[in-house]
Scaffold this active site. Structure first.
Site, PDB file in Angstrom:
ATOM      1  N   ASP A  87      -4.585   3.718  -1.892  1.00 32.54           N
ATOM      2  CA  ASP A  87      -5.914   4.071  -1.009  1.00 32.54           C
ATOM      3  C   ASP A  87      -6.435   5.475  -1.170  1.00 32.54           C
ATOM      4  O   ASP A  87      -5.542   6.592  -1.242  1.00 32.54           O
ATOM      5  CB  ASP A  87      -5.328   3.948   0.358  1.00 32.54           C
ATOM      6  CG  ASP A  87      -5.220   2.519   0.718  1.00 32.54           C
ATOM      7  OD1 ASP A  87      -6.060   1.924   0.679  1.00 32.54           O
ATOM      8  OD2 ASP A  87      -4.193   2.243   1.311  1.00 32.54           O
TER       9      ASP A  87
ATOM     10  N   MET B 260     -11.735  -5.662   5.700  1.00 32.22           N
ATOM     11  CA  MET B 260     -10.709  -4.806   6.334  1.00 32.22           C
ATOM     12  C   MET B 260     -10.574  -5.338   7.673  1.00 32.22           C
ATOM     13  O   MET B 260     -11.415  -5.760   8.296  1.00 32.22           O
ATOM     14  CB  MET B 260     -11.575  -3.529   6.600  1.00 32.22           C
ATOM     15  CG  MET B 260     -11.790  -2.508   5.248  1.00 32.22           C
ATOM     16  SD  MET B 260     -10.149  -2.144   4.223  1.00 32.22           S
ATOM     17  CE  MET B 260      -9.184  -1.264   5.765  1.00 32.22           C
TER      18      MET B 260
ATOM     19  N   MET C  71      -9.049   8.297  -0.414  1.00 26.77           N
ATOM     20  CA  MET C  71      -9.828   8.644   0.644  1.00 26.77           C
ATOM     21  C   MET C  71     -10.382  10.114   0.518  1.00 26.77           C
ATOM     22  O   MET C  71      -9.479  11.127  -0.007  1.00 26.77           O
ATOM     23  CB  MET C  71      -8.953   8.719   2.043  1.00 26.77           C
ATOM     24  CG  MET C  71      -8.273   7.316   2.196  1.00 26.77           C
ATOM     25  SD  MET C  71      -7.614   7.329   3.945  1.00 26.77           S
ATOM     26  CE  MET C  71      -6.529   5.715   4.015  1.00 26.77           C
TER      27      MET C  71
ATOM     28  N   ASP D  90      -6.875  -6.174   4.516  1.00 30.58           N
ATOM     29  CA  ASP D  90      -6.183  -4.852   4.521  1.00 30.58           C
ATOM     30  C   ASP D  90      -6.287  -4.480   5.916  1.00 30.58           C
ATOM     31  O   ASP D  90      -7.286  -4.172   6.545  1.00 30.58           O
ATOM     32  CB  ASP D  90      -6.775  -4.042   3.373  1.00 30.58           C
ATOM     33  CG  ASP D  90      -6.287  -2.664   3.251  1.00 30.58           C
ATOM     34  OD1 ASP D  90      -5.187  -2.505   3.825  1.00 30.58           O
ATOM     35  OD2 ASP D  90      -7.114  -1.792   2.615  1.00 30.58           O
TER      36      ASP D  90
ATOM     37  N   HIS E 270      -1.340  -1.357  -4.114  1.00 32.31           N
ATOM     38  CA  HIS E 270      -2.590  -0.867  -3.578  1.00 32.31           C
ATOM     39  C   HIS E 270      -2.558   0.676  -3.463  1.00 32.31           C
ATOM     40  O   HIS E 270      -1.674   1.209  -2.911  1.00 32.31           O
ATOM     41  CB  HIS E 270      -2.546  -1.590  -2.310  1.00 32.31           C
ATOM     42  CG  HIS E 270      -3.912  -1.408  -1.348  1.00 32.31           C
ATOM     43  ND1 HIS E 270      -5.099  -2.301  -1.642  1.00 32.31           N
ATOM     44  CD2 HIS E 270      -4.160  -0.500  -0.544  1.00 32.31           C
ATOM     45  CE1 HIS E 270      -6.098  -1.951  -0.865  1.00 32.31           C
ATOM     46  NE2 HIS E 270      -5.533  -0.896  -0.119  1.00 32.31           N
TER      47      HIS E 270
ATOM     48  N   MET F  47     -11.920   4.554  -0.595  1.00 37.78           N
ATOM     49  CA  MET F  47     -12.672   5.033   0.779  1.00 37.78           C
ATOM     50  C   MET F  47     -13.475   6.197   0.638  1.00 37.78           C
ATOM     51  O   MET F  47     -12.991   7.332   1.128  1.00 37.78           O
ATOM     52  CB  MET F  47     -11.597   4.885   1.818  1.00 37.78           C
ATOM     53  CG  MET F  47     -11.276   3.315   2.173  1.00 37.78           C
ATOM     54  SD  MET F  47      -9.813   3.339   2.969  1.00 37.78           S
ATOM     55  CE  MET F  47      -8.677   3.450   1.748  1.00 37.78           C
TER      56      MET F  47
ATOM     57  N   HIS G 188      -8.382   1.190  -3.972  1.00 36.67           N
ATOM     58  CA  HIS G 188      -9.198   0.760  -2.707  1.00 36.67           C
ATOM     59  C   HIS G 188     -10.055   2.246  -2.547  1.00 36.67           C
ATOM     60  O   HIS G 188      -9.351   3.190  -1.983  1.00 36.67           O
ATOM     61  CB  HIS G 188      -8.284   0.296  -1.485  1.00 36.67           C
ATOM     62  CG  HIS G 188      -9.321   0.169  -0.482  1.00 36.67           C
ATOM     63  ND1 HIS G 188      -8.795   0.270   0.909  1.00 36.67           N
ATOM     64  CD2 HIS G 188     -10.568   0.201  -0.176  1.00 36.67           C
ATOM     65  CE1 HIS G 188      -9.552   0.059   1.900  1.00 36.67           C
ATOM     66  NE2 HIS G 188     -10.766  -0.002   1.132  1.00 36.67           N
TER      67      HIS G 188
ATOM     68  N   SER H  65       0.782  -1.134  -0.037  1.00 36.32           N
ATOM     69  CA  SER H  65      -0.197  -0.031  -0.215  1.00 36.32           C
ATOM     70  C   SER H  65       0.881   1.180  -0.013  1.00 36.32           C
ATOM     71  O   SER H  65       1.926   1.444   0.944  1.00 36.32           O
ATOM     72  CB  SER H  65      -1.129  -0.013   1.215  1.00 36.32           C
ATOM     73  OG  SER H  65      -1.555   1.320   1.291  1.00 36.32           O
TER      74      SER H  65
HETATM   75  C1  DX5 Z   1      -6.250   1.849   5.737  1.00 41.63           C
HETATM   76  C2  DX5 Z   1      -5.781   1.307   4.231  1.00 41.63           C
HETATM   77  C3  DX5 Z   1      -4.792   0.290   4.133  1.00 41.63           C
HETATM   78  C4  DX5 Z   1      -3.357   0.968   4.721  1.00 41.63           C
HETATM   79  C5  DX5 Z   1      -2.977  -0.040   5.654  1.00 41.63           C
HETATM   80  O1  DX5 Z   1      -7.439   2.401   5.753  1.00 41.63           O
HETATM   81  O2  DX5 Z   1      -7.089   0.857   3.707  1.00 41.63           O
HETATM   82  O3  DX5 Z   1      -4.459   0.216   2.784  1.00 41.63           O
HETATM   83  O4  DX5 Z   1      -2.550   1.403   3.998  1.00 41.63           O
HETATM   84  O5  DX5 Z   1      -1.846  -0.187   6.106  1.00 41.63           O
HETATM   85  P1  DX5 Z   1      -0.970  -0.902   7.191  1.00 41.63           P
HETATM   86  O6  DX5 Z   1      -0.586  -2.159   6.381  1.00 41.63           O
HETATM   87  O7  DX5 Z   1       0.110  -0.236   7.707  1.00 41.63           O
HETATM   88  O8  DX5 Z   1      -2.046  -1.099   8.312  1.00 41.63           O
HETATM   89 ZN    ZN Z   2      -6.393   0.056   1.650  1.00 35.40          ZN
END
Ligand code: DX5
Ligand code: ZN
Length: 227
Positions: free
Chosen positions: A32, A134, A34, A172, A30, A65, A63, A7
Site C-alpha cells: 500500500d 475497495m 499512500m 481490499d 500487497h 493511493m 496499490h 497486505s
Molecule cells: C487500506 C489498504 C488495505 C489495508 C487492508 O486502505 O488499501 O490494503 O492494508 O487492511 P485490512 O485487511 O486490515 O482491512
Molecule cells: Zn490496499
C-alpha cells in the site's frame, strides 16, 4: 483460483523481508503506497518497493493511493512491481496509464473507492488486468468490511462475464475469515488481507485458511461455472 494477497500495511515495516517470508505461499504481496494527499496516511515509496522486490520471490501487487498516478505509477513497474493499481478517482488519463503500465511489463489495475460506481468504466475494462473494489475507505488497515459493496462486486462480475474478459476482481479492506466467503460468492477472486493475516499467530496458516474459505465459497458461486 482464489488468490490471497497479504497486505504489508499490517506488518512490521522495520522487518519487511522477514514479514514477506512469514507469508510464503501467498500469491502476491500487497504493498500500500499512500502519499498523505489522496488518503490521510503516509507509508512508503519507490525505494522501499525496489528493496522489497529484491528481498522476496513473492511478486509485488502495488496499490497506489496517491495523487497524480499518471506521473508516478510507471516508476513502480521499473521498481519491480508485477502489478500496479492506480485509483480511478486520481487518474487523469486511465486508458493511457493502463497501456503504459502494460507496455512496461506489469499487470495494469484500477481501483474504485466505495462511492465510485463501476458503470462509467465498463468500456475501459478490456484495458485492465485487474479491477480493485475497495471494501473500506482507503487509508488504514483494520477497518470494518462494508457489506454495502457486495452488490458492486456482483455487478462488476456480471460485466466481466458479459464481455468475456480475463479480468481479476480484487477486494481490499476488512477481508477476514468472517467476510471472505461473501466476497467470493459475489464474484471476487483476489483477496487482500492485512490485519487478518499479520494479526494472526501464524500468518502463513491464516493465508491457507482464507484460501480454503474462498475456494469453498467460489465452488458454489453463480459466476464460477462460466469462469
Ligand atoms: C487500506 C489498504 C488495505 C489495508 C487492508 O486502505 O488499501 O490494503 O492494508 O487492511 P485490512 O485487511 O486490515 O482491512
Ligand atoms: Zn490496499
Amino acid at each position: 483460483m482464489a488468490q490471497i494477497n497479504p497486505s504489508i500495511l499490517s506488518a512490521d515495516f522495520a522487518r519487511l523481508a522477514q514479514e514477506a517470508e512469514a507469508v510464503r505461499g501467498s500469491d502476491w504481496l500487497h504493498v500500500d503506497v499512500m502519499d498523505n494527499h489522496f488518503v490521510p496516511n503516509l507509508t512508503l515509496g519507490v525505494p522501499i518497493v525496489e528493496s522489497l522486490a529484491r528481498a522476496t520471490d513473492i511478486p509485488l501487487d502495488c496499490h497506489l493511493m496517491i495523487e497524480d498516478p499518471d506521473r508516478w505509477a510507471p516508476q513502480y513497474v521499473e521498481a519491480g512491481a508485477g502489478s500496479v493499481t492506480f485509483h480511478a478517482e486520481a487518474a487523469a488519463a486511465p486508458v493511457r496509464l493502463a497501456r503504459e503500465i502494460r507496455a512496461k511489463g506489469a499487470r495494469a489495475s484500477m481501483a474504485l473507492k466505495p462511492a465510485t460506481p463501476i458503470e462509467p468504466y465498463e468500456d475501459l475494462l478490456p484495458e485492465l488486468d485487474m479491477l480493485l473494489i475497495m471494501t473500506v475507505e482507503p487509508g488504514f488497515g483494520g477497518q470494518s468490511f462494508l457489506d454495502i459493496m457486495l452488490p458492486k462486486i456482483r455487478r462488476t462480475r456480471e460485466l466481466i462475464a458479459k464481455h468475456g474478459l480475463e479480468l481479476w476482481l480484487q477486494v481490499d479492506g476488512g477481508v477476514s475469515a468472517s467476510t471472505i466467503e461473501r466476497c467470493a460468492e459475489a464474484g471476487a477472486d483476489v483477496f487482500v488481507a492485512g490485519s487478518a493475516v499479520y494479526g494472526a499467530q501464524e500468518p502463513a496458516d491464516a493465508v491457507a485458511k482464507l484460501r480454503t474459505l474462498a475456494e469453498g465459497a467460489t465452488a458454489d458461486a453463480w459466476w464460477a461455472c462460466a469462469h
